[in-house]
Design a protein around this motif. Structure first.
Motif, mmCIF file in Angstrom:
data_model
loop_
_atom_site.group_PDB
_atom_site.id
_atom_site.type_symbol
_atom_site.label_atom_id
_atom_site.label_comp_id
_atom_site.label_asym_id
_atom_site.label_seq_id
_atom_site.Cartn_x
_atom_site.Cartn_y
_atom_site.Cartn_z
ATOM 1 N N GLN A 6 20.149 35.879 59.281
ATOM 2 C CA GLN A 6 20.452 37.083 58.511
ATOM 3 C C GLN A 6 21.943 37.416 58.560
ATOM 4 N N GLN A 7 22.553 37.163 59.710
ATOM 5 C CA GLN A 7 23.985 37.417 59.842
ATOM 6 C C GLN A 7 24.783 36.506 58.909
ATOM 7 N N LEU A 8 24.391 35.245 58.852
ATOM 8 C CA LEU A 8 25.080 34.305 57.968
ATOM 9 C C LEU A 8 24.875 34.670 56.503
ATOM 10 N N LYS A 9 23.693 35.150 56.159
ATOM 11 C CA LYS A 9 23.429 35.580 54.785
ATOM 12 C C LYS A 9 24.290 36.781 54.422
ATOM 13 N N ALA A 10 24.444 37.708 55.374
ATOM 14 C CA ALA A 10 25.286 38.886 55.124
ATOM 15 C C ALA A 10 26.735 38.466 54.901
ATOM 16 N N PHE A 11 27.198 37.490 55.695
ATOM 17 C CA PHE A 11 28.569 37.012 55.543
ATOM 18 C C PHE A 11 28.732 36.278 54.215
ATOM 19 N N GLU A 12 27.719 35.510 53.827
ATOM 20 C CA GLU A 12 27.753 34.830 52.541
ATOM 21 C C GLU A 12 27.826 35.835 51.394
ATOM 22 N N ARG A 13 27.093 36.939 51.527
ATOM 23 C CA ARG A 13 27.124 37.989 50.510
ATOM 24 C C ARG A 13 28.537 38.535 50.336
ATOM 25 N N LEU A 14 29.223 38.741 51.455
ATOM 26 C CA LEU A 14 30.595 39.239 51.396
ATOM 27 C C LEU A 14 31.501 38.230 50.700
ATOM 28 N N LEU A 15 31.335 36.942 51.002
ATOM 29 C CA LEU A 15 32.154 35.908 50.364
ATOM 30 C C LEU A 15 31.927 35.878 48.855
ATOM 31 N N ILE A 16 30.682 36.029 48.439
ATOM 32 C CA ILE A 16 30.355 36.023 47.008
ATOM 33 C C ILE A 16 30.978 37.229 46.310
ATOM 34 N N ILE A 17 30.850 38.393 46.932
ATOM 35 C CA ILE A 17 31.441 39.610 46.354
ATOM 36 C C ILE A 17 32.955 39.462 46.249
ATOM 37 N N MET A 18 33.595 38.867 47.280
ATOM 38 C CA MET A 18 35.036 38.667 47.241
ATOM 39 C C MET A 18 35.416 37.768 46.070
ATOM 40 N N ASP A 19 34.665 36.706 45.860
ATOM 41 C CA ASP A 19 34.925 35.816 44.717
ATOM 42 C C ASP A 19 34.833 36.589 43.403
ATOM 43 N N GLU A 20 33.801 37.420 43.279
ATOM 44 C CA GLU A 20 33.586 38.177 42.043
ATOM 45 C C GLU A 20 34.702 39.191 41.809
ATOM 46 N N ARG A 22 37.763 39.078 42.975
ATOM 47 C CA ARG A 22 39.015 38.379 42.700
ATOM 48 C C ARG A 22 39.078 37.894 41.245
ATOM 49 N N GLU A 23 37.939 37.588 40.690
ATOM 50 C CA GLU A 23 37.877 37.093 39.315
ATOM 51 C C GLU A 23 37.817 38.222 38.288
ATOM 52 N N GLN A 24 37.218 39.350 38.638
ATOM 53 C CA GLN A 24 36.898 40.368 37.629
ATOM 54 C C GLN A 24 37.617 41.706 37.778
ATOM 55 N N CYS A 25 38.002 42.082 38.998
ATOM 56 C CA CYS A 25 38.604 43.405 39.209
ATOM 57 C C CYS A 25 40.118 43.343 39.014
ATOM 58 N N PRO A 26 40.675 44.172 38.123
ATOM 59 C CA PRO A 26 42.126 44.155 37.867
ATOM 60 C C PRO A 26 42.961 44.382 39.128
ATOM 61 N N TRP A 27 42.506 45.294 40.007
ATOM 62 C CA TRP A 27 43.276 45.569 41.224
ATOM 63 C C TRP A 27 43.217 44.390 42.179
ATOM 64 N N ASP A 28 42.016 43.875 42.417
ATOM 65 C CA ASP A 28 41.857 42.775 43.368
ATOM 66 C C ASP A 28 42.563 41.508 42.886
ATOM 67 N N LYS A 29 42.586 41.299 41.572
ATOM 68 C CA LYS A 29 43.193 40.092 41.016
ATOM 69 C C LYS A 29 44.701 40.040 41.276
ATOM 70 N N LYS A 30 45.353 41.175 41.336
ATOM 71 C CA LYS A 30 46.815 41.192 41.442
ATOM 72 C C LYS A 30 47.334 41.216 42.874
ATOM 73 N N GLN A 31 46.423 41.342 43.846
ATOM 74 C CA GLN A 31 46.870 41.448 45.237
ATOM 75 C C GLN A 31 47.395 40.124 45.779
ATOM 76 N N THR A 32 48.393 40.245 46.667
ATOM 77 C CA THR A 32 48.951 39.095 47.385
ATOM 78 C C THR A 32 48.888 39.389 48.869
ATOM 79 N N MET A 33 49.216 38.407 49.688
ATOM 80 C CA MET A 33 49.233 38.651 51.127
ATOM 81 C C MET A 33 50.230 39.744 51.475
ATOM 82 N N GLU A 34 51.348 39.767 50.756
ATOM 83 C CA GLU A 34 52.380 40.769 51.034
ATOM 84 C C GLU A 34 51.910 42.182 50.682
#
Length: 259
Positions: A6-20, A22-34
């Motif tokens: 269940q812990q791994l599934k929860a972490f996978e869910r977070l990774l999937i949301i991050m991918d989404e 990064r691809e779809q949200c205007p704010w998330d798309k423009k972020q850099t490490m800086e």
């Protein structure tokens, strides 16, 4: 508590949301490490506040925020083919295995101090480092940095033997500060004041006290008492600036009785 699956599934869910995001949200798309850096620092401080407040529900939330940032940086790293979250995980796993030869090797240790000494010796060999202090981040707050410096040099045997010796050093530094205050040289006063703080931080280590936590607890305590003082003044339709120290001290003593 959830199991590993269940812990791994929860972490996978977070990774999937991050991918989404990064691809779809205007704010998330423009972020850099800086652009994320200052936000990450803020999140870590918020986690620290929750820990000091012993607010475990808030600790859980703030840990999630910090974890999000780790995943975010890893996502950005994957886009440039430098690293991804798997590389990040393997990197820390490899480090932990290497620095715990008493668990994953044949090294024998007697106590926590032996573990810390081994840790620093291993770190010194990594990456051709020539000083145990190379691993202390330059941007750390001064108090945290002093604590880390002292901890690291202690790991290679540069340390006092007894707490009493450290307190004697504190008293010695205080006397030197008094002399410079009398002499009136501001630069020398600042230097000696720094020595007093450094020796106090060192003494805290011998008392098993984290000086940053101790000072922050005092900050919170002072803030709570001062705000009580402000409230009492307001209830009397008075301004603090118009009250005498004697009047304020009455309410301050009341505030000290608060839980």
């Amino acid at each position: 508590m959830t199991d590993k699956t269940q812990q791994l599934k929860a972490f996978e869910r977070l990774l999937i949301i991050m991918d989404e995001l990064r691809e779809q949200c205007p704010w998330d798309k423009k972020q850099t490490m800086e652009t994320l850096r200052h936000l990450t620092i803020e999140e870590v401080y918020e986690l620290g506040d929750a820990i000091l407040d012993n607010d475990l529900d808030e600790v859980k939330k703030e840990l999630g925020d910090v974890l999000l940032h780790i995943v975010f940086y890893s996502k950005i790293g994957s886009e440039t083919n430098n690293f991804d979250i798997a590389d990040v995980c393997h990197s820390i796993c490899d480090k932990l295995v290497e620095r715990h030869p008493h668990i994953y090797g044949d090294v024998k240790v007697e106590n926590e101090d032996d573990v810390k000494r081994n840790w620093e010796q291993i770190k010194l060999k990594e990456g051709g480092k020539t000083s145990v202090l190379q691993g202390v981040p330059k941007s750390l707050p001064a108090m945290v940095k002093a604590n880390r410096i002292q901890d690291k040099v202690s790991g290679v045997g540069f340390d006092w033997e007894q707490p009493e010796q450290v307190f004697e050093k504190v008293e010695e530094e205080l006397q030197e500060l008094k002399v410079e205050i009398k002499n009136g040289n501001q630069d020398n006063i600042e230097n000696e004041f720094g020595d007093v703080l450094f020796s106090m931080i060192n003494y805290a280590r011998f008392l098993n006290i984290n000086p940053e936590n101790a000072l922050e607890r005092t900050n919170k305590k002072f803030t709570k008492r001062f705000q009580y003082l402000e409230q009492k003044a307001k209830s009397l339709n008075k301004q603090l600036a118009d009250m005498s120290l004697t009047e304020m001290d009455v309410f301050w003593e009341e505030a000290k009785q608060l839980p």
